[in-house]
Each structure stands twice: as C-alpha cells, then as structure tokens.
Write a protein that holds these residues in place. Structure first.
Motif, PDB file in Angstrom:
ATOM      1  N   LYS A  30       0.821  -1.246   0.123  1.00  0.00           N
ATOM      2  CA  LYS A  30       0.128   0.054  -0.009  1.00  0.00           C
ATOM      3  C   LYS A  30       0.771   1.364   0.025  1.00  0.00           C
ATOM      4  CE  LYS A  30      -3.744  -2.376   0.358  1.00  0.00           C
ATOM      5  NZ  LYS A  30      -4.521  -2.551  -1.048  1.00  0.00           N
ATOM      6  N   LEU A  31       0.302   2.379  -0.375  1.00  0.00           N
ATOM      7  CA  LEU A  31       1.114   3.495  -0.534  1.00  0.00           C
ATOM      8  C   LEU A  31       1.709   3.892   0.894  1.00  0.00           C
ATOM      9  CD1 LEU A  31       1.954   5.672  -2.390  1.00  0.00           C
ATOM     10  CD2 LEU A  31       0.000   7.074  -1.752  1.00  0.00           C
ATOM     11  N   ASP A  32       1.039   3.691   1.960  1.00  0.00           N
ATOM     12  CA  ASP A  32       1.551   3.783   3.577  1.00  0.00           C
ATOM     13  C   ASP A  32       2.691   2.948   3.640  1.00  0.00           C
ATOM     14  OD1 ASP A  32      -0.349   5.774   3.715  1.00  0.00           O
ATOM     15  OD2 ASP A  32      -1.516   4.282   5.081  1.00  0.00           O
ATOM     16  N   SER A  67       0.618   3.374 -22.751  1.00  0.00           N
ATOM     17  CA  SER A  67       1.204   3.334 -21.370  1.00  0.00           C
ATOM     18  C   SER A  67       0.961   4.240 -20.363  1.00  0.00           C
ATOM     19  CB  SER A  67       2.714   3.011 -21.456  1.00  0.00           C
ATOM     20  OG  SER A  67       3.303   2.928 -20.038  1.00  0.00           O
ATOM     21  N   VAL A  68       0.321   4.211 -19.343  1.00  0.00           N
ATOM     22  CA  VAL A  68      -0.154   5.440 -18.343  1.00  0.00           C
ATOM     23  C   VAL A  68       0.511   4.763 -17.156  1.00  0.00           C
ATOM     24  CG1 VAL A  68      -2.007   6.484 -17.110  1.00  0.00           C
ATOM     25  CG2 VAL A  68      -2.380   5.825 -19.525  1.00  0.00           C
ATOM     26  N   VAL A  69       1.118   5.585 -16.399  1.00  0.00           N
ATOM     27  CA  VAL A  69       2.001   5.332 -15.224  1.00  0.00           C
ATOM     28  C   VAL A  69       1.705   6.115 -14.074  1.00  0.00           C
ATOM     29  CG1 VAL A  69       4.405   4.789 -14.152  1.00  0.00           C
ATOM     30  CG2 VAL A  69       4.027   4.776 -16.844  1.00  0.00           C
ATOM     31  N   GLY A  70       1.066   5.484 -12.993  1.00  0.00           N
ATOM     32  CA  GLY A  70       0.630   5.922 -11.762  1.00  0.00           C
ATOM     33  C   GLY A  70       1.984   6.528 -10.861  1.00  0.00           C
ATOM     34  N   ILE A 154      -0.480   8.066  -8.490  1.00  0.00           N
ATOM     35  CA  ILE A 154      -0.647   6.957  -8.320  1.00  0.00           C
ATOM     36  C   ILE A 154      -2.008   6.721  -7.744  1.00  0.00           C
ATOM     37  CG2 ILE A 154       0.557   6.867  -6.031  1.00  0.00           C
ATOM     38  CD1 ILE A 154       1.957   4.408  -6.940  1.00  0.00           C
ATOM     39  N   THR A 155      -2.462   7.642  -6.823  1.00  0.00           N
ATOM     40  CA  THR A 155      -3.600   7.188  -6.065  1.00  0.00           C
ATOM     41  C   THR A 155      -4.914   7.468  -7.128  1.00  0.00           C
ATOM     42  OG1 THR A 155      -3.476   9.366  -5.653  1.00  0.00           O
ATOM     43  CG2 THR A 155      -2.999   8.108  -3.937  1.00  0.00           C
ATOM     44  N   SER A 163      -7.695  -0.943  -8.726  1.00  0.00           N
ATOM     45  CA  SER A 163      -7.029  -1.458  -7.253  1.00  0.00           C
ATOM     46  C   SER A 163      -5.979  -0.547  -7.013  1.00  0.00           C
ATOM     47  CB  SER A 163      -6.389  -3.016  -7.238  1.00  0.00           C
ATOM     48  OG  SER A 163      -5.306  -2.697  -8.089  1.00  0.00           O
ATOM     49  N   GLY A 164      -5.314  -0.491  -5.642  1.00  0.00           N
ATOM     50  CA  GLY A 164      -4.515   0.353  -5.298  1.00  0.00           C
ATOM     51  C   GLY A 164      -3.304  -0.247  -5.038  1.00  0.00           C
ATOM     52  N   GLU A 165      -3.093  -1.576  -5.642  1.00  0.00           N
ATOM     53  CA  GLU A 165      -2.061  -2.342  -5.227  1.00  0.00           C
ATOM     54  C   GLU A 165      -0.533  -1.897  -5.883  1.00  0.00           C
ATOM     55  OE1 GLU A 165      -3.120  -6.101  -6.373  1.00  0.00           O
ATOM     56  OE2 GLU A 165      -4.520  -6.474  -4.424  1.00  0.00           O
TER      57      GLU A 165
END
Length: 252
Positions: A30-32, A67-70, A154-155, A163-165
């Motif tokens: 996760k981002l945290d 190609s989209v990069v978060g 990225i969020t 998903s936020g993985e």
C-alpha cells in the motif's frame, strides 16, 4: 554490441545508487507501506509506480492503448525525467487523487500539434484529465518510451486499474556506498511487511542489472557464432560436393 552499449548507458545514467524492486506474487504494498520504507536508514527517496494501459484522446483524435503510469512526486526525479513545460506530479495531486497528468512529447505532438498542452484537457479511459506538464523528448529508457507515456497520480491510477496495489518501485540510496545495506534492509522490510519469501520479491541494483545484460549479450554472441559456424560448414560441404561433381564429369 551497440544495443548493449546503449542500454548500459541508459541504466548507468540513473546512478549506481538506484534499486529496482518488483513483487512477484499476489502480495502487494500500500502507499503507506512505501512511505514507511522511505524512512529506513540509508534511503533518500522511494518512488512507487503502477503501470496500466488506457485509450488517451483529445476530441476525435485517439492514441489507442497508451502506457499510463501512476506515480508519486518522487518518480520523475528518480527517473531523471525533465520537463519541457509545466510542472510535475506533486504530493498534493497524490493526496487529493487529482485527475491531472504529465504527457510525453510524442503524445503532445499527436494530440495538441502546435497548441500549448499545459492547461488543456485529455480523456484517459474516458475521464477528463488536465495536462499540467509536458516531458522533454528523451526516447526509450529501461523498456519505457517516455515520449509516448502519460504520468498520473498513483492514487488516481486505481480508477483505471481497479485497485490500489503496488508491485513495483524505485529506491534511491543516499550514496553508492550504502547500496548493499539498503538492498538488505529493503528485502527484510518487504519480507516482514508482506509476510513474503525471497522468491516473492526481487530487489536489484544497477550493477546486477548490467551484469545480467552483459551475460545475456555474451550468450547471444556465442549462439550467433555457433549458427555462423554451422552455416559455414554446411556451405563448405555444398561447395565441395559441387567441385567433386565437376571433377567427376571432366574425368569422364
């Protein structure tokens, strides 16, 4: 050899204090988790990222699957991406899950032509995103063509990926001397956080990547030499047979 030299130059330009992390299982961060990882001794910054693909369009002009990069606010600095205009993705964009983007020079030319893209709007996967920056033209690096890439917070990428993985990230060590310590600390952190084994994670240094590429190049060189030798042998046998037939006919 020219290709290896080009790739080696691209990898080396990112610095010897860079680590590339991949999670090779159904486990993810996760981002945290990545923010806590960045607090470990010897780590200067961490840049998590998520790769997705989406249709990018402006009006009736479409780029197809792009190609989209978060990314977060550290990504461009770690990848040595420079701006031609505008600004990069900020921590405010990440916190607010803003629908903003930084587009590559190729995307800019195709969709906006002579028009200034900054402040304009593009559709990514059907949603409107405001263009806040344009990357300088820099071509391909480590398998990514920045000119045909779109960066978003990225969020925000979870709206596209579902998903936020997070399974990939770059880590920049404070200096080259601490790279081995940071590599070990990162591996231990990931194993503990994800309850993962060594097989589930990959933490690679730039040096190990260069060694792997060199090994692949040497293997391919030996393979090509083997094929060339076989071709020469077969060609030689063919020439010999023709000569034997010619001598035999003349003898008769």
């Amino acid at each position: 050899m020219g290709t290896l030299s080009e790739v080696t130059s691209q990898v080396s330009s990112l610095g010897a204090n860079l680590l590339t992390v991949s999670i090779n299982s159904d486990k993810s961060l996760k981002l945290d988790d990545t923010e806590k990882l960045g607090q470990l001794t010897g780590i200067e910054s961490v840049a998590p990222y998520v790769n997705v693909s989406a249709v990018v369009a402006k009006g009736s002009t479409k780029e197809g699957m792009v190609s989209v990069v978060g990314v977060d606010q550290n990504y461009m600095d770690i990848r040595n991406y420079s701006l031609d205009d505008g600004r990069k993705i900020s921590f405010v964009d990440v916190d607010n899950k803003s629908k903003v983007c930084v587009i590559g020079s190729g995307i800019s030319e195709d969709l906006f032509q002579a028009e200034n893209p900054v402040g304009g709007t593009v559709k990514i996967a059907g949603d409107n995103y405001t263009v806040v920056g344009v990357l300088e033209s820099q071509g391909s690096s480590m398998g990514t063509n920045a000119d045909n890439t779109v960066l978003i917070p990225i969020t925000t990428s979870k709206y596209i990926s579902g998903s936020g993985e997070i399974n990939s990230l770059f880590i920049k060590a404070t200096d080259e001397k601490s790279i081995d310590f940071v590599q070990l600390a990162t591996e231990n952190y990931l194993k503990s956080t994800l309850d993962a084994s060594s097989d589930d994670i990959s933490v690679s240094t730039q040096e190990s990547m260069l060694e792997t590429m060199s090994s692949i190049q040497n293997t391919l060189t030996l393979l090509l030499l083997g094929i060339a030798s076989i071709s020469l042998l077969v060609g030689g046998i063919g020439v010999m047979n023709v000569m034997l037939v010619s001598v035999s006919e003349r003898t008769k």
